[in-house]
Scaffold this active site. Structure first.
Site, PDB file in Angstrom:
ATOM      1  N   CYS A  97      45.684  26.779  72.882  1.00  0.00           N
ATOM      2  CA  CYS A  97      46.355  27.578  73.891  1.00  0.00           C
ATOM      3  C   CYS A  97      45.483  27.847  75.115  1.00  0.00           C
ATOM      4  O   CYS A  97      45.982  28.312  76.134  1.00  0.00           O
ATOM      5  CB  CYS A  97      46.804  28.878  73.251  1.00  0.00           C
ATOM      6  SG  CYS A  97      47.604  28.578  71.662  1.00  0.00           S
ATOM      7  N   HIS A 237      47.738  34.951  77.534  1.00  0.00           N
ATOM      8  CA  HIS A 237      48.364  34.005  76.609  1.00  0.00           C
ATOM      9  C   HIS A 237      49.378  34.759  75.748  1.00  0.00           C
ATOM     10  O   HIS A 237      49.105  35.860  75.269  1.00  0.00           O
ATOM     11  CB  HIS A 237      47.279  33.366  75.744  1.00  0.00           C
ATOM     12  CG  HIS A 237      47.820  32.556  74.612  1.00  0.00           C
ATOM     13  ND1 HIS A 237      48.793  31.608  74.801  1.00  0.00           N
ATOM     14  CD2 HIS A 237      47.542  32.559  73.279  1.00  0.00           C
ATOM     15  CE1 HIS A 237      49.092  31.050  73.628  1.00  0.00           C
ATOM     16  NE2 HIS A 237      48.339  31.616  72.699  1.00  0.00           N
ATOM     17  N   ASN A 267      55.132  31.477  70.949  1.00  0.00           N
ATOM     18  CA  ASN A 267      53.853  30.932  71.409  1.00  0.00           C
ATOM     19  C   ASN A 267      54.043  29.456  71.763  1.00  0.00           C
ATOM     20  O   ASN A 267      54.243  28.633  70.883  1.00  0.00           O
ATOM     21  CB  ASN A 267      52.821  31.111  70.284  1.00  0.00           C
ATOM     22  CG  ASN A 267      51.444  30.585  70.666  1.00  0.00           C
ATOM     23  OD1 ASN A 267      51.274  29.926  71.683  1.00  0.00           O
ATOM     24  ND2 ASN A 267      50.460  30.883  69.820  1.00  0.00           N
TER      25      ASN A 267
HETATM   26  O1  UT7 Z   1      47.616  30.931  69.869  1.00  0.00           O
HETATM   27  C1  UT7 Z   1      46.830  31.068  68.708  1.00  0.00           C
HETATM   28  C2  UT7 Z   1      47.761  31.005  67.551  1.00  0.00           C
HETATM   29  N1  UT7 Z   1      47.747  32.054  66.609  1.00  0.00           N
HETATM   30  C3  UT7 Z   1      47.792  33.368  66.834  1.00  0.00           C
HETATM   31  O2  UT7 Z   1      47.678  33.889  67.909  1.00  0.00           O
HETATM   32  C4  UT7 Z   1      48.004  34.202  65.625  1.00  0.00           C
HETATM   33  C5  UT7 Z   1      47.212  35.482  65.612  1.00  0.00           C
HETATM   34  N2  UT7 Z   1      47.580  36.269  64.439  1.00  0.00           N
HETATM   35  C6  UT7 Z   1      48.764  36.918  64.380  1.00  0.00           C
HETATM   36  O3  UT7 Z   1      49.552  36.912  65.322  1.00  0.00           O
HETATM   37  C7  UT7 Z   1      49.074  37.679  63.108  1.00  0.00           C
HETATM   38  O4  UT7 Z   1      47.931  37.696  62.294  1.00  0.00           O
HETATM   39  C8  UT7 Z   1      50.278  37.070  62.314  1.00  0.00           C
HETATM   40  C9  UT7 Z   1      51.553  37.342  63.087  1.00  0.00           C
HETATM   41  C10 UT7 Z   1      50.096  35.583  62.120  1.00  0.00           C
HETATM   42  C11 UT7 Z   1      50.401  37.754  60.957  1.00  0.00           C
HETATM   43  O5  UT7 Z   1      50.504  39.153  61.106  1.00  0.00           O
HETATM   44  P1  UT7 Z   1      49.636  40.124  60.170  1.00  0.00           P
HETATM   45  O6  UT7 Z   1      50.025  41.499  60.519  1.00  0.00           O
HETATM   46  O7  UT7 Z   1      48.193  39.742  60.379  1.00  0.00           O
HETATM   47  O8  UT7 Z   1      50.190  39.778  58.725  1.00  0.00           O
HETATM   48  P2  UT7 Z   1      49.391  39.195  57.460  1.00  0.00           P
HETATM   49  O9  UT7 Z   1      48.826  37.858  57.731  1.00  0.00           O
HETATM   50  O10 UT7 Z   1      48.474  40.248  57.009  1.00  0.00           O
HETATM   51  O11 UT7 Z   1      50.566  38.979  56.399  1.00  0.00           O
HETATM   52  C12 UT7 Z   1      51.207  40.078  55.855  1.00  0.00           C
HETATM   53  C13 UT7 Z   1      52.231  39.633  54.838  1.00  0.00           C
HETATM   54  C14 UT7 Z   1      51.752  38.606  53.829  1.00  0.00           C
HETATM   55  O12 UT7 Z   1      52.293  38.987  52.583  1.00  0.00           O
HETATM   56  P3  UT7 Z   1      51.363  39.721  51.480  1.00  0.00           P
HETATM   57  O13 UT7 Z   1      50.290  38.715  51.166  1.00  0.00           O
HETATM   58  O14 UT7 Z   1      50.854  40.946  52.133  1.00  0.00           O
HETATM   59  O15 UT7 Z   1      52.319  39.984  50.368  1.00  0.00           O
HETATM   60  C15 UT7 Z   1      52.436  37.321  54.243  1.00  0.00           C
HETATM   61  O16 UT7 Z   1      52.712  36.465  53.168  1.00  0.00           O
HETATM   62  O17 UT7 Z   1      53.350  39.037  55.502  1.00  0.00           O
HETATM   63  C16 UT7 Z   1      53.710  37.830  54.836  1.00  0.00           C
HETATM   64  N3  UT7 Z   1      54.301  36.930  55.801  1.00  0.00           N
HETATM   65  C17 UT7 Z   1      55.613  36.968  56.117  1.00  0.00           C
HETATM   66  N4  UT7 Z   1      56.640  37.739  55.652  1.00  0.00           N
HETATM   67  C18 UT7 Z   1      57.855  37.537  56.193  1.00  0.00           C
HETATM   68  C19 UT7 Z   1      53.704  35.970  56.551  1.00  0.00           C
HETATM   69  N5  UT7 Z   1      54.615  35.381  57.338  1.00  0.00           N
HETATM   70  C20 UT7 Z   1      55.809  35.981  57.086  1.00  0.00           C
HETATM   71  C21 UT7 Z   1      57.112  35.818  57.593  1.00  0.00           C
HETATM   72  N6  UT7 Z   1      58.094  36.616  57.126  1.00  0.00           N
HETATM   73  N7  UT7 Z   1      57.408  34.910  58.548  1.00  0.00           N
END
Ligand code: UT7
Length: 310
Positions: A97, A237, A267
């Protein structure tokens, strides 16, 4: 494609996507469209806005992680599609990105060396790269393209300065490994869908993104000797509304000074910043005299910030 559309395909909900990312919908290219098609449309609109024709373009730089073909570069195909002369072209690939701001950084040094008009495109068809079954990544992305023409002299804006940086020791927080020489395609890897396995340590990427985009923006403003109070608009971004809010908060910028469109596009990788710039400009959120700061981060781990004086 809305969050509800995704929840019909994978185990997710509008509520989860909205609260964790701020994304409500994203756009995907049609099946018969490719990276080159989106690049062409963005390039034509940028050239039209600049009042330039294909003959006026002296170089093309195209930032993407989702090229038209493995080889050659998408920029050479774009040169032919636009009907440009046999000018040099190249892709800036793999910077995720942050690629488009890195590309304008390269372009400004090329122009300083030799006055010329450079078409700088940021384009991504991430829908072809990601697994449509991995809920942790598929809901985050969208397809898009944006472009500007940079040249010597005064145009709509002056690129005051750019700072780019990289920390390769953090490369492993966001990778797509299969298809390169370390992990070539095999029948087994294709069957397992490894070529679409985007490995992302989400929370680590989140933390680094906030830290780096905030600090490079402050570093840039210090270098150009302009206080934060003079920034009319920050275009960061667009990966996650929470990341954008955290940067605004860290910098002490009010909400109206931070551009957001991630809710409608998701994104779009190297396209988010030129798309944001184009929308902000089109919606008259940028006025003559405004200092506009762009900032991005991406796989690599790369980051960059650019200041434009309108
Ligand atoms: O341009 C660069 C590209 N990437 C980024 O910018 C990403 C940067 N990171 C983020 O935006 C965030 O970390 C995410 C949006 C990817 C994730 O948010 P988070 O608040 O950090 O959530 P998490 O990774 O802690 O996941 C929480 C839970 C997990 O379940 P458990 O293990 O707590 O039971 C995931 O399995 O949410 C679950 N999960 C979902 N649930 C429903 C992950 N994706 C999904 C989904 N729907 N789509």
């Amino acid at each position: 494609m809305t969050n509800d559309d995704w929840s019909a395909l994978v185990d997710t909900t509008d509520e989860w996507i909205t609260t964790r990312t701020g994304i409500k919908e994203r756009r995907f290219a049609a099946d018969d469209q490719s990276t080159l098609d989106l690049s062409e449309q963005a390039a034509l609109r940028a050239m039209g806005d600049a009042g330039l024709s294909a003959d006026d373009i002296d170089e093309i730089i195209l930032a993407t992680d989702t090229p038209e073909l493995y080889t050659p570069d998408t920029a050479s195909l774009l040169q032919d599609r636009l009907g440009c002369r046999t000018i040099p072209t190249y892709d800036l690939g793999g910077s995720g990105c942050a690629g488009w701001i890195q590309a304008i950084d390269v372009a400004r040094s090329r122009i300083a060396f030799e006055p010329k008009n450079i078409l700088v495109v940021g384009v991504e068809l991430i829908s072809r790269l990601i697994s449509w079954e991995d809920r942790a990544t598929c809901v985050l992305f969208g397809d898009g393209a944006g472009a500007i023409v940079m040249g010597p002299g005064t145009g709509k804006a002056t690129l005051v300065d750019v700072i780019s940086g990289t920390d390769g020791s953090k490369a492993d927080i966001l990778t797509l490994q299969t298809g390169g020489t370390r992990h070539p395609f095999t029948v087994e890897s294709a069957a397992a869908g490894d070529h679409q396995r985007l490995d992302m340590k989400g929370s680590e990427v989140f933390r680094e993104a906030v830290r780096r985009m905030s600090s490079v923006t402050l570093e840039l403003l210090e270098r150009i000797d302009r206080p934060l109070g003079e920034v009319a608009l920050l275009i960061p971004h667009q990966a996650n509304k929470r990341i954008i809010d955290a940067i605004g908060h860290k910098l002490g910028l009010s909400e109206d000074k931070v551009f957001v469109n991630v809710d409608r596009y998701g994104n779009t990788g190297s396209a988010t910043v030129p798309l944001g710039l184009w929308e902000a400009y089109g919606e008259s959120r940028i006025q003559p005299g405004d200092l506009v700061v762009l900032t991005a981060f991406g796989a690599g781990f790369h980051w960059a910030s650019a200041a434009m004086q309108f």
